[in-house]
Write an enzyme that holds these catalytic residues in place. Structure first.
Site, PDB file in Angstrom:
ATOM      1  N   THR A  94       0.801  -1.343   0.145  1.00  0.00           N
ATOM      2  CA  THR A  94       0.021  -0.005  -0.056  1.00  0.00           C
ATOM      3  C   THR A  94       0.879   1.189  -0.164  1.00  0.00           C
ATOM      4  OG1 THR A  94      -1.727  -1.030   1.193  1.00  0.00           O
ATOM      5  CG2 THR A  94      -1.859   1.360   1.226  1.00  0.00           C
ATOM      6  N   LYS A 169      -7.865   1.684  -3.158  1.00  0.00           N
ATOM      7  CA  LYS A 169      -7.667   1.300  -1.880  1.00  0.00           C
ATOM      8  C   LYS A 169      -7.640   2.199  -0.861  1.00  0.00           C
ATOM      9  CE  LYS A 169      -5.056  -0.980   1.544  1.00  0.00           C
ATOM     10  NZ  LYS A 169      -5.449  -2.144   2.281  1.00  0.00           N
ATOM     11  N   LYS A 244      -1.758   5.067   8.630  1.00  0.00           N
ATOM     12  CA  LYS A 244      -0.835   5.087   7.231  1.00  0.00           C
ATOM     13  C   LYS A 244      -1.801   5.349   6.002  1.00  0.00           C
ATOM     14  CE  LYS A 244       1.632   2.420   4.058  1.00  0.00           C
ATOM     15  NZ  LYS A 244       2.251   0.944   3.726  1.00  0.00           N
TER      16      LYS A 244
END
Ligand code: NAD
Length: 296
Positions: A94, A169, A244
């Protein structure tokens, strides 16, 4: 035996993902900076090497699963000098959309095919090969990568051009961070008003308040027995990882000029919650933040 696949980054996610490729019949060569990760991977049947150079030798597909954009760009810069044109490079980490696009450009300059393919499903999904892959990149790369990803996941969604997997995402996880915070504060308001958790759940989970954060992952113990709230908020999906992703969403919003005030608020809330020492707890523990603030 299927084609040779190299896997770089054999940590909590990469280790079990590479192990599932082995189970599906791939010959998997692996590399990780950490000796502990290499040892674990070797036990799962991955042929591990002490250098990137050796690990990618002869591979027609190279997969990376690394912490952040700088790690991915560092490894891909080396990779493109080591592999032959036509090799398919897939990054499952990611990372920020900008770094993902830079990684695609590095691959294209070398004549390699590439995909950004971040996942959802966590460590459990990685172990069970039930991950969802959100994939960005050209049709030709997707057609070649899909069967490889299918050995590690159950849903493979082609989201569009380079960077679209990362975009999907962070948008999804921004929704998740915002809705979990909303559900948490509603439960704490309910507590103050003398409403039982079960009563609020019974109403909201079947009414217009319903969402994944309440129906499937309820942040208070009781109503959904499988949610981390029933297991002392052990992750699951750790607060630090949610933070994050929320920060990546904020970076992307700034770069693209999008207005995301709720995402910004969620990033701030999870940042405070982490600072208070909750970074290792499941992100649904954010409900405690509202309880503690209310009690102050
Ligand atoms: P991790 O820290 O367990 O694993 C990362 C691995 O990369 C480590 O073993 C580290 O030694 C290795 N590494 C770092 N730099 C390297 C380099 N230059 N060369 C080779 N190896 C290197 O992290 P993780 O939990 O496996 O997460 C990996 C990625 O997946 C992250 O981007 C994370 O955000 C994402 N992700 C994690 C989860 C989760 O639940 N853990 C869920 C979805 C997505």
């Amino acid at each position: 035996m299927k084609s040779v696949t190299a896997f770089v980054g054999l940590g909590n996610m990469g280790g079990p993902m590479a192990a599932n490729l082995v189970k599906a019949g791939h010959a998997v060569r692996g590399f990780d900076l950490s000796e502990a990760s290499r040892d674990m991977a070797a036990k799962a049947g991955i042929q591990v090497f002490a250098t990137l150079d050796e690990a990618v030798s002869g591979a027609s597909v190279v997969i990376t699963m690394l912490p952040a954009g700088r790690h991915v760009l560092g490894v891909w810069s080396e990779l493109v000098a080591l592999v032959s044109p036509g090799t398919l490079l897939i990054d499952c980490s990611t990372i920020d959309v900008d770094s993902a696009r830079k990684a695609h450009a590095l691959a294209a300059d070398k004549g390699c095919l590439s995909l950004d393919a971040p996942v959802s499903g966590g460590i459990g999904g990685a172990a069970a090969a039930t991950l969802t892959f959100m994939v960005g990149g050209p049709d030709e790369s997707f057609a070649r990568g899909k069967p490889v990803l299918e050995a590690m996941g159950k849903r493979i969604v082609h989201c569009g051009a380079a960077g679209s997997g990362q975009a999907a995402k962070i948008c999804n996880n921004m929704i998740l961070g915002v809705t979990m915070a909303a559900v948490g504060e509603a439960f704490v308001l309910g507590e103050k008003l003398g409403l039982s958790h079960q009563a609020l759940f019974d109403v909201a989970s079947t009414s217009s308040g319903q969402c994944w954060s309440i129906n499937t992952y309820c942040p208070v113990p009781g109503p959904v027995p499988t949610s981390p709230a029933n297991n002392d908020y052990k992750p699951g999906f750790a607060t630090a990882l949610m933070l994050k992703d929320l920060r990546l969403a904020q970076e992307a919003a700034l770069a693209s000029g999008a207005t995301t005030p709720l995402g910004a608020q969620a990033a701030q809330l999870y940042g405070l919650f982490e600072k208070l020492g909750h970074g290792g707890e499941d992100f649904s523990a954010i409900v405690k933040f509202f309880r503690e603030q209310g009690a102050a």
